[in-house]
Design a protein around this motif. Structure first.
Motif, PDB file in Angstrom:
ATOM      1  N   ILE A  61      -3.957  -8.767  44.229  1.00 59.90           N
ATOM      2  CA  ILE A  61      -3.194  -7.575  43.659  1.00 59.90           C
ATOM      3  C   ILE A  61      -1.878  -7.684  43.723  1.00 59.90           C
ATOM      4  CG2 ILE A  61      -4.892  -5.965  44.204  1.00 59.90           C
ATOM      5  CD1 ILE A  61      -3.350  -5.505  46.816  1.00 59.90           C
ATOM      6  N   LYS A 107      -0.964  -9.549  40.396  1.00 56.85           N
ATOM      7  CA  LYS A 107      -1.497  -8.751  39.219  1.00 56.85           C
ATOM      8  C   LYS A 107      -0.570  -7.529  38.975  1.00 56.85           C
ATOM      9  CE  LYS A 107      -5.401 -11.288  37.814  1.00 56.85           C
ATOM     10  NZ  LYS A 107      -6.787 -11.524  37.368  1.00 56.85           N
ATOM     11  N   GLN A 108      -0.239  -6.781  40.048  1.00 59.88           N
ATOM     12  CA  GLN A 108       0.077  -5.277  40.071  1.00 59.88           C
ATOM     13  C   GLN A 108       1.571  -5.210  40.585  1.00 59.88           C
ATOM     14  OE1 GLN A 108      -4.546  -4.549  41.126  1.00 59.88           O
ATOM     15  NE2 GLN A 108      -3.174  -3.206  41.976  1.00 59.88           N
ATOM     16  N   SER A 145       1.660   3.302  45.102  1.00 60.04           N
ATOM     17  CA  SER A 145       2.862   2.333  45.309  1.00 60.04           C
ATOM     18  C   SER A 145       3.181   1.966  46.663  1.00 60.04           C
ATOM     19  CB  SER A 145       3.755   2.563  44.277  1.00 60.04           C
ATOM     20  OG  SER A 145       4.358   3.934  44.346  1.00 60.04           O
ATOM     21  N   TYR A 150       4.766  -2.711  44.375  1.00 59.58           N
ATOM     22  CA  TYR A 150       3.615  -2.864  43.605  1.00 59.58           C
ATOM     23  C   TYR A 150       2.850  -1.506  43.585  1.00 59.58           C
ATOM     24  CZ  TYR A 150       4.129  -7.567  45.656  1.00 59.58           C
ATOM     25  OH  TYR A 150       4.749  -8.850  45.998  1.00 59.58           O
ATOM     26  N   ASN A 210      -7.445  -0.966  48.884  1.00 56.71           N
ATOM     27  CA  ASN A 210      -6.409  -2.445  48.688  1.00 56.71           C
ATOM     28  C   ASN A 210      -5.735  -2.530  50.009  1.00 56.71           C
ATOM     29  OD1 ASN A 210      -6.039  -1.041  45.497  1.00 56.71           O
ATOM     30  ND2 ASN A 210      -6.981  -3.018  45.779  1.00 56.71           N
ATOM     31  N   ARG A 227      -0.453   0.814  41.197  1.00 65.82           N
ATOM     32  CA  ARG A 227      -1.820   0.756  40.927  1.00 65.82           C
ATOM     33  C   ARG A 227      -2.845   0.437  42.012  1.00 65.82           C
ATOM     34  NH1 ARG A 227       1.007  -1.700  36.948  1.00 65.82           N
ATOM     35  NH2 ARG A 227       0.184  -3.819  37.300  1.00 65.82           N
ATOM     36  N   GLN A 265       2.367   4.864  37.827  1.00 64.56           N
ATOM     37  CA  GLN A 265       1.647   3.500  38.217  1.00 64.56           C
ATOM     38  C   GLN A 265       0.548   3.706  39.275  1.00 64.56           C
ATOM     39  OE1 GLN A 265       1.817   0.721  36.370  1.00 64.56           O
ATOM     40  NE2 GLN A 265       3.210   2.069  35.067  1.00 64.56           N
TER      41      GLN A 265
END
Length: 124
Positions: free
Chosen positions: A104, A107-108, A57, A70, A77, A72, A54
């Motif tokens: 983020i 969505k993540q 993280s 979290y 970010n 991606r 992913q």
């Protein structure tokens, strides 16, 4: 209350790195420190969060609160992650209203983990 933001610094985000190249996870961690960590947030580098497929993280946690993982993520970010961590620190139970979360974090999200219940000790 101080919350902990764990950052996976061993994450390669699916990249093959050359000798001596900095991992994307370490770059994310460095970008957060460079951006300035908000009051009430303790950023802790960790070796692995087991979210390797992913991308980079992070995990947010605090005693008695829901924890979040979290993924991606990248060093681009960093400021959004820190804003989300500050909102988490400001929420009494760690539950930040959906619309108040950085995009983020909406969505993540990879996982949401309930607070660990304190089990009373048995009487002797």
């Amino acid at each position: 209350m101080t919350v902990t933001l764990h950052v996976c610094i061993t994450c390669r985000a699916g990249q093959t790195l050359g000798e001596g190249e900095t991992t994307p996870g370490k770059r994310l961690h460095g970008a957060m420190l460079e951006a300035g960590v908000p009051e009430g947030v303790n950023v802790v580098p960790v070796e692995c969060l087991s979210a390797c497929s992913q991308g980079c993280s992070v995990a947010l946690s605090a005693p008695g609160r829901w924890s979040y993982v979290y993924g991606r993520l990248s060093d681009a970010n960093a400021q959004d992650v820190l804003a989300g961590a500050a909102a988490y620190a400001a929420a009494p139970d760690g539950l930040v209203p959906w619309r108040s979360r950085p995009e983020i974090f909406r969505k993540q999200s990879l996982a949401r983990i309930p607070p660990i219940a304190v089990v009373p000790e048995a009487a002797e």
